[in-house]
Design a protein around this motif. Sequence first.
Motif, PDB file in Angstrom:
ATOM      1  N   LYS A  66       0.873  -1.185   0.000  1.00 12.54           N
ATOM      2  CA  LYS A  66       0.000   0.000   0.000  1.00 12.54           C
ATOM      3  C   LYS A  66       0.904   1.227   0.000  1.00 12.54           C
ATOM      4  O   LYS A  66       1.799   1.353   0.833  1.00 12.54           O
ATOM      5  CB  LYS A  66      -0.883  -0.028   1.240  1.00 12.54           C
ATOM      6  CG  LYS A  66      -1.994   0.978   1.259  1.00 12.54           C
ATOM      7  CD  LYS A  66      -2.843   0.754   2.509  1.00 12.54           C
ATOM      8  CE  LYS A  66      -4.151   1.453   2.463  1.00 12.54           C
ATOM      9  NZ  LYS A  66      -4.935   1.194   3.683  1.00 12.54           N
ATOM     10  N   CYS A  73      -3.614   7.640   0.093  1.00 13.34           N
ATOM     11  CA  CYS A  73      -3.377   6.320  -0.482  1.00 13.34           C
ATOM     12  C   CYS A  73      -3.420   6.418  -2.004  1.00 13.34           C
ATOM     13  O   CYS A  73      -4.446   6.760  -2.587  1.00 13.34           O
ATOM     14  CB  CYS A  73      -4.383   5.297   0.025  1.00 13.34           C
ATOM     15  SG  CYS A  73      -4.016   3.634  -0.577  1.00 13.34           S
ATOM     16  N   TYR A  74      -2.304   6.116  -2.617  1.00 11.36           N
ATOM     17  CA  TYR A  74      -2.132   6.262  -4.058  1.00 11.36           C
ATOM     18  C   TYR A  74      -2.697   5.076  -4.840  1.00 11.36           C
ATOM     19  O   TYR A  74      -3.187   5.234  -5.958  1.00 11.36           O
ATOM     20  CB  TYR A  74      -0.636   6.433  -4.345  1.00 11.36           C
ATOM     21  CG  TYR A  74      -0.261   6.507  -5.790  1.00 11.36           C
ATOM     22  CD1 TYR A  74      -0.475   7.661  -6.525  1.00 11.36           C
ATOM     23  CD2 TYR A  74       0.324   5.416  -6.429  1.00 11.36           C
ATOM     24  CE1 TYR A  74      -0.121   7.745  -7.860  1.00 11.36           C
ATOM     25  CE2 TYR A  74       0.681   5.490  -7.765  1.00 11.36           C
ATOM     26  CZ  TYR A  74       0.459   6.655  -8.472  1.00 11.36           C
ATOM     27  OH  TYR A  74       0.809   6.728  -9.790  1.00 11.36           O
ATOM     28  N   ASN A  75      -2.628   3.882  -4.258  1.00  8.34           N
ATOM     29  CA  ASN A  75      -3.005   2.685  -5.000  1.00  8.34           C
ATOM     30  C   ASN A  75      -4.122   1.881  -4.336  1.00  8.34           C
ATOM     31  O   ASN A  75      -4.312   0.707  -4.655  1.00  8.34           O
ATOM     32  CB  ASN A  75      -1.783   1.788  -5.217  1.00  8.34           C
ATOM     33  CG  ASN A  75      -1.214   1.231  -3.931  1.00  8.34           C
ATOM     34  OD1 ASN A  75      -1.385   1.797  -2.859  1.00  8.34           O
ATOM     35  ND2 ASN A  75      -0.517   0.115  -4.025  1.00  8.34           N
ATOM     36  N   CYS A  76      -4.895   2.483  -3.477  1.00  9.46           N
ATOM     37  CA  CYS A  76      -5.967   1.754  -2.790  1.00  9.46           C
ATOM     38  C   CYS A  76      -6.985   1.170  -3.761  1.00  9.46           C
ATOM     39  O   CYS A  76      -7.530   0.096  -3.516  1.00  9.46           O
ATOM     40  CB  CYS A  76      -6.661   2.651  -1.767  1.00  9.46           C
ATOM     41  SG  CYS A  76      -5.706   2.819  -0.243  1.00  9.46           S
ATOM     42  N   THR A  78      -6.439  -0.086  -6.632  1.00 13.32           N
ATOM     43  CA  THR A  78      -5.900  -1.170  -7.460  1.00 13.32           C
ATOM     44  C   THR A  78      -5.347  -2.333  -6.644  1.00 13.32           C
ATOM     45  O   THR A  78      -4.848  -3.298  -7.221  1.00 13.32           O
ATOM     46  CB  THR A  78      -4.793  -0.642  -8.389  1.00 13.32           C
ATOM     47  OG1 THR A  78      -3.741  -0.085  -7.593  1.00 13.32           O
ATOM     48  CG2 THR A  78      -5.341   0.409  -9.342  1.00 13.32           C
ATOM     49  N   SER A  84      -1.077  -6.507  -8.404  1.00 14.39           N
ATOM     50  CA  SER A  84      -0.535  -5.866  -7.203  1.00 14.39           C
ATOM     51  C   SER A  84       0.104  -6.881  -6.247  1.00 14.39           C
ATOM     52  O   SER A  84       0.815  -6.497  -5.329  1.00 14.39           O
ATOM     53  CB  SER A  84      -1.614  -5.067  -6.475  1.00 14.39           C
ATOM     54  OG  SER A  84      -2.582  -5.924  -5.925  1.00 14.39           O
TER      55      SER A  84
END
Length: 140
Positions: A66, A73-76, A78, A84
């Motif tokens: 994460k 949160c940049y990738n929450c 995905t 991932s």
Amino acid sequence: LSSFCFSSSLDIDPVSNWTEYKTIEGVKIEYIFKECNSELVYNQTLVLFRFTNTTYKSLNINWKLKIYRDGICYNCNTLGREESLKELHLNAGEFFVGDCSSKVDKRGYVFSHFNVKSPGMSDSILTNFEFLEFNVINLR
């Protein structure tokens, strides 16, 4: 325990400057902020990871990372995607170290920021990261 290094980055001191993130079921996770200026990764700071198998068993590990940029949160959105999930096999005493030579193996690093920005480049900066769903499977 013997050690075997998968890294091609010889400019990182293997002993000092690493910060321990945590040890989970015999896998020690460490990180270091590294200014990278290689042919393929120029003028960037990456957070490099070192995973060490401190056990006498072969292990398969997998996890999700994460990422927080500028406190958000940049990738929450995905994290549920298959891409991932990162995986790694470590024999007894082996370690895996991310490096600055390329950004091909995404298991060993996370991008922090550009050291010098040209117009149009992102100003965002890595503010935190968190290993999620870190699983260790003993292979006996």
